[in-house]
Design a protein around this motif. Structure first.
Motif, short mmCIF file in Angstrom:
data_model
loop_
_atom_site.label_atom_id
_atom_site.label_comp_id
_atom_site.label_asym_id
_atom_site.label_seq_id
_atom_site.Cartn_x
_atom_site.Cartn_y
_atom_site.Cartn_z
N LEU A 171 -84.63 0.05 54.20
CA LEU A 171 -84.98 -1.00 53.69
C LEU A 171 -86.13 -1.27 53.19
CD1 LEU A 171 -83.48 -3.40 56.39
CD2 LEU A 171 -82.70 -3.26 54.13
N THR A 172 -87.12 -0.50 53.94
CA THR A 172 -88.62 -0.72 52.92
C THR A 172 -89.52 0.48 52.43
OG1 THR A 172 -89.94 -0.44 55.18
CG2 THR A 172 -89.00 -1.90 55.42
N ARG A 173 -89.00 1.73 52.42
CA ARG A 173 -89.53 2.58 52.15
C ARG A 173 -90.72 3.05 52.64
NH1 ARG A 173 -84.59 3.17 51.38
NH2 ARG A 173 -83.77 4.31 49.46
N LYS A 174 -91.32 2.06 54.06
CA LYS A 174 -92.17 2.60 54.32
C LYS A 174 -92.44 3.54 55.29
CE LYS A 174 -94.53 -1.34 52.27
NZ LYS A 174 -94.85 -2.77 52.21
N ASN A 175 -93.35 4.32 56.08
CA ASN A 175 -93.43 4.78 57.20
C ASN A 175 -93.06 4.07 58.26
OD1 ASN A 175 -93.62 6.87 59.40
ND2 ASN A 175 -95.55 7.66 58.85
N PRO A 176 -92.04 4.14 59.11
CA PRO A 176 -92.15 3.50 60.44
C PRO A 176 -92.60 3.89 61.50
CG PRO A 176 -89.63 5.33 59.82
CD PRO A 176 -91.16 4.81 58.68
N ASN A 204 -85.83 -2.58 73.11
CA ASN A 204 -85.88 -4.14 73.15
C ASN A 204 -87.10 -4.55 72.13
OD1 ASN A 204 -83.28 -4.04 74.72
ND2 ASN A 204 -84.52 -5.07 76.58
N VAL A 205 -88.29 -4.30 72.33
CA VAL A 205 -89.07 -4.83 72.18
C VAL A 205 -89.68 -3.63 70.12
CG1 VAL A 205 -90.62 -6.25 73.43
CG2 VAL A 205 -91.23 -3.47 72.80
N GLU A 206 -89.57 -2.66 70.21
CA GLU A 206 -89.55 -1.82 68.66
C GLU A 206 -88.57 -2.82 67.98
OE1 GLU A 206 -88.46 2.70 67.11
OE2 GLU A 206 -88.41 1.77 69.34
N GLY A 207 -87.22 -3.08 68.20
CA GLY A 207 -86.13 -3.72 67.30
C GLY A 207 -87.10 -4.44 66.66
N ASP A 208 -87.77 -5.61 67.76
CA ASP A 208 -88.19 -6.98 67.35
C ASP A 208 -89.38 -6.75 66.17
OD1 ASP A 208 -87.27 -7.50 69.75
OD2 ASP A 208 -87.83 -8.57 70.72
N ALA A 209 -90.35 -6.03 66.19
CA ALA A 209 -91.11 -5.46 65.85
C ALA A 209 -90.45 -5.07 64.24
CB ALA A 209 -92.14 -4.17 66.84
N LEU A 210 -90.16 -4.08 64.50
CA LEU A 210 -89.94 -3.69 62.93
C LEU A 210 -88.60 -4.56 62.08
CD1 LEU A 210 -88.77 -0.32 63.82
CD2 LEU A 210 -90.24 -0.46 62.64
N GLY A 211 -87.93 -4.86 63.48
CA GLY A 211 -87.63 -6.82 62.37
C GLY A 211 -88.69 -7.81 61.75
N ALA A 212 -89.52 -7.23 61.93
CA ALA A 212 -90.68 -9.14 61.54
C ALA A 212 -91.30 -7.97 60.48
CB ALA A 212 -91.69 -8.93 62.96
N GLY A 213 -91.05 -6.97 60.55
CA GLY A 213 -91.87 -5.96 59.83
C GLY A 213 -90.76 -5.87 58.80
N ILE A 214 -89.78 -5.77 58.82
CA ILE A 214 -89.12 -5.52 57.63
C ILE A 214 -88.53 -6.96 56.61
CG2 ILE A 214 -86.39 -5.87 57.00
CD1 ILE A 214 -86.07 -3.40 59.27
N LEU A 215 -88.88 -8.12 57.39
CA LEU A 215 -88.67 -9.43 57.22
C LEU A 215 -90.12 -9.18 56.77
CD1 LEU A 215 -87.09 -11.66 60.21
CD2 LEU A 215 -86.26 -11.94 57.97
N HIS A 216 -91.55 -9.49 56.43
CA HIS A 216 -92.41 -8.92 56.31
C HIS A 216 -92.51 -9.07 54.54
CE1 HIS A 216 -96.80 -9.06 55.73
NE2 HIS A 216 -96.75 -8.12 54.93
N HIS A 217 -91.27 -7.60 54.73
CA HIS A 217 -91.74 -6.46 53.11
C HIS A 217 -90.74 -7.38 52.19
CE1 HIS A 217 -91.12 -3.46 51.00
NE2 HIS A 217 -89.46 -3.58 49.97
N ILE A 218 -89.85 -7.62 53.10
CA ILE A 218 -88.99 -8.90 52.13
C ILE A 218 -89.82 -9.66 51.36
CG2 ILE A 218 -86.77 -9.84 51.47
CD1 ILE A 218 -85.93 -8.25 54.45
N ASN A 219 -90.40 -10.89 52.05
CA ASN A 219 -90.92 -11.75 51.83
C ASN A 219 -91.79 -11.59 50.76
OD1 ASN A 219 -92.36 -14.25 52.04
ND2 ASN A 219 -94.06 -14.05 53.23
N GLN A 220 -92.85 -10.49 50.98
CA GLN A 220 -93.62 -9.99 50.06
C GLN A 220 -92.77 -9.19 48.35
OE1 GLN A 220 -96.09 -6.12 51.78
NE2 GLN A 220 -97.29 -7.49 51.43
#
Length: 511
Positions: free
Chosen positions: A301-306, A444-460
């Motif tokens: 979804l972001t094409r960035k290094n997870p 559990n918390v990794e899923g939350d963090a990556l979700g925040a990163g994906i939403l941040h990318h979409i927002n940008q």
């Protein structure tokens, strides 16, 4: 043109003098570089060291044969850490969600929420699928039919909870039998009726919903709500200062938290030999989902290094491993996601509290494996309908699972009830939960963090799109202004000017 620098895979605005700073940095001596690295990563190093020292300390103290009272005193510094993290959850969740919901317009809130719900649902469903597949491949319950709770000296776990209770978040539900009349033989007929009981702790899901709706309501008030929004923003910032203070206690608290768990352990060899395949299947599921599936979704979804993104979150992951609580990890997760990964505060403070409450990928994996394990233990063949029920129930019930240690055990009871299996073997899960729950919480918390990163990318991406539209409209406005200055009275130009007046201004961000 303004240059961009990157923090853990996320673009951040930088000054024109970035190259000069890099040149100066290259001239630093090895000692200076080492000191700078230590200063930047001191908390991470101390936190990881706390876990390792805790293991060694626990092993050493274990040989002393402490009494129950002495064990309690030994665990006190770790208990203090848990209490401090729990203390901060209530103001953090409420204030961050109120200010986050108030800073986003209703349309953006709906779009953001929709993407988040889709992400949480899809990742949890994938996690459930991985859990069921691994359970059928590894077959942890086959050959363990002779094993029961008496072998391990465990108490049975009773569950007075039904499937609907999970959806309604009624963890304080109990049942009573109410007489509803007599049958033809004169025998009294009873119905089982649910009723709410008082319980300790917070209804986090209820707080999340209230804070979101309250934030939207404040925004609707307009100018009258501005003062209260500013109050919640200030309260939120003050809470984050408290979080930064607590984070420096985390390494010390974790040391005693891990050490006390090792001291309290029963016969680990017996547990691992009897339930080793179940533990292996659960941890393997967490490694596959957390190490392969979630990073692939993020990259796609972001094409960035997870892994660059995740490298900034070592402290919250270590906290999750030590505390076994998504909620307790929330304060350090918000701080690290914002400071180390540059995620927009409006995104992180809105989505992470929701994720800590409803997104339980790790829990879904071990719940599905546990359900199939108990079926195999009881020599029960699961049909396609029952497997589908496990997938759906695990995905749905993980939404209401408490973000606390052993919170998922109650949810397994719901799955077992749904497929008609006995719940008396749940105590086996409880016996090894302290092992499995650690990797569960990290996922559990990794899923939350990556979700925040994906939403941040979409927002940008949306922000860039609107900036380009804004630049285009500015050019058109200039052209119209020049023509009008020459007193051009063409009907086409007049029509274009009116259309531009009606055009809404470009907003900063749709999210």
């Amino acid at each position: 043109m303004e240059k961009k620098s990157e923090i853990n895979g996320h673009a951040m605005p930088g000054s024109a003098s970035t190259d000069q700073i890099l040149e100066k940095g290259s001239q630093k001596s090895l000692g200076e570089k080492l000191m700078e690295f230590l200063r930047k990563n001191l908390l991470v190093i101390l936190t990881v060291s706390g876990v390792l020292v805790g293991v060694g300390l626990g092993m050493m103290v274990r040989s002393m044969n402490l009494t129950k009272a002495q064990m309690t005193y030994f665990a006190f510094p770790g208990e203090m850490l848990l209490r401090m993290l729990k203390m901060i959850i209530l103001p953090l969740v409420v204030c961050s969600l109120v200010s986050g919901a108030a800073s986003l317009d209703t349309r953006s809130l709906g779009k953001l929420g929709g993407i988040a719900v889709a992400y949480f649902l899809v990742t949890t469903l994938i996690a459930s699928g991985i859990g069921v597949a691994l359970a059928f491949i590894i077959k942890p319950g086959v050959g363990a039919g002779a094993l029961n709770t008496n072998n391990l000296g465990l108490e049975s776990v009773s569950s007075n909870k039904e499937t609907t209770d999970s959806f309604l978040d009624l963890y304080a539900t109990d049942y009573k039998m109410v007489a509803v009349g007599n049958d033809t033989n004169g025998t009294t007929l009873y119905q089982k009726v649910p009723y709410g009981t008082e319980t300790d702790g917070m209804n986090i899901l209820g707080l999340v919903l209230f804070a979101m709706v309250f934030g939207v309501a404040l925004r609707k008030l307009g100018d009258e709500g501005e003062e209260l929004i500013r109050f919640f923003n200030a309260f939120n910032e003050a809470t984050m200062v408290l979080v930064s203070w607590i984070m420096w206690y985390i390494p010390f608290g974790i040391m005693f938290l891990v050490g006390s768990k090792i001291v309290e352990m029963e016969d680990v060899v017996l547990l691992v030999t009897s339930l080793g395949k179940y533990i292996f299947a659960s941890i393997l599921g967490h490694v596959i989902h957390g190490g392969i599936v979630l990073p692939l979704i993020y990259f796609g979804l972001t094409r960035k290094n997870p892994f660059s993104f995740l490298s900034g979150l070592i402290t919250p992951f270590t906290t999750a491993f030590a505390t076994c609580s998504s909620s307790a990890t929330l304060p350090s997760m918000i701080k690290c996601v914002e400071e180390n990964n540059g995620v927009d505060k409006r995104i992180s403070r809105f989505i992470l509290p929701i994720g800590a409450t409803v997104n339980m990928d790790g829990a879904a994996i071990f719940q599905c494996i546990a359900a199939v394990f108990i079926a195999q233990l009881n020599n029960t063949e699961l049909n396609a309908g029952q497997i589908f029920t496990i997938l759906v129930t695990a995905t749905a019930s993980s939404v209401g699972a408490a973000g606390i240690p052993a919170g998922g055990i109650i949810t397994i009871a719901i799955i077992l009830e749904a497929i008609g299996l006995p719940t008396n073997d749940l105590s086996l899960m409880l016996a090894v939960d302290w092992i499995v729950d650690r990797t569960t919480t990290v996922v559990n918390v990794e899923g939350d963090a990556l979700g925040a990163g994906i939403l941040h990318h979409i927002n940008q991406l949306e922000m860039k799109k609107h900036q380009q539209e804004g630049e285009l409209s500015e050019v058109r406005v200039e052209a119209v202004a020049n023509v009008q200055a020459e007193e051009e009275t063409s009907p086409l130009v007049t029509h274009q000017a009116k259309a531009l007046e009606a055009m809404p201004e470009a907003i900063e961000s749709v999210l």
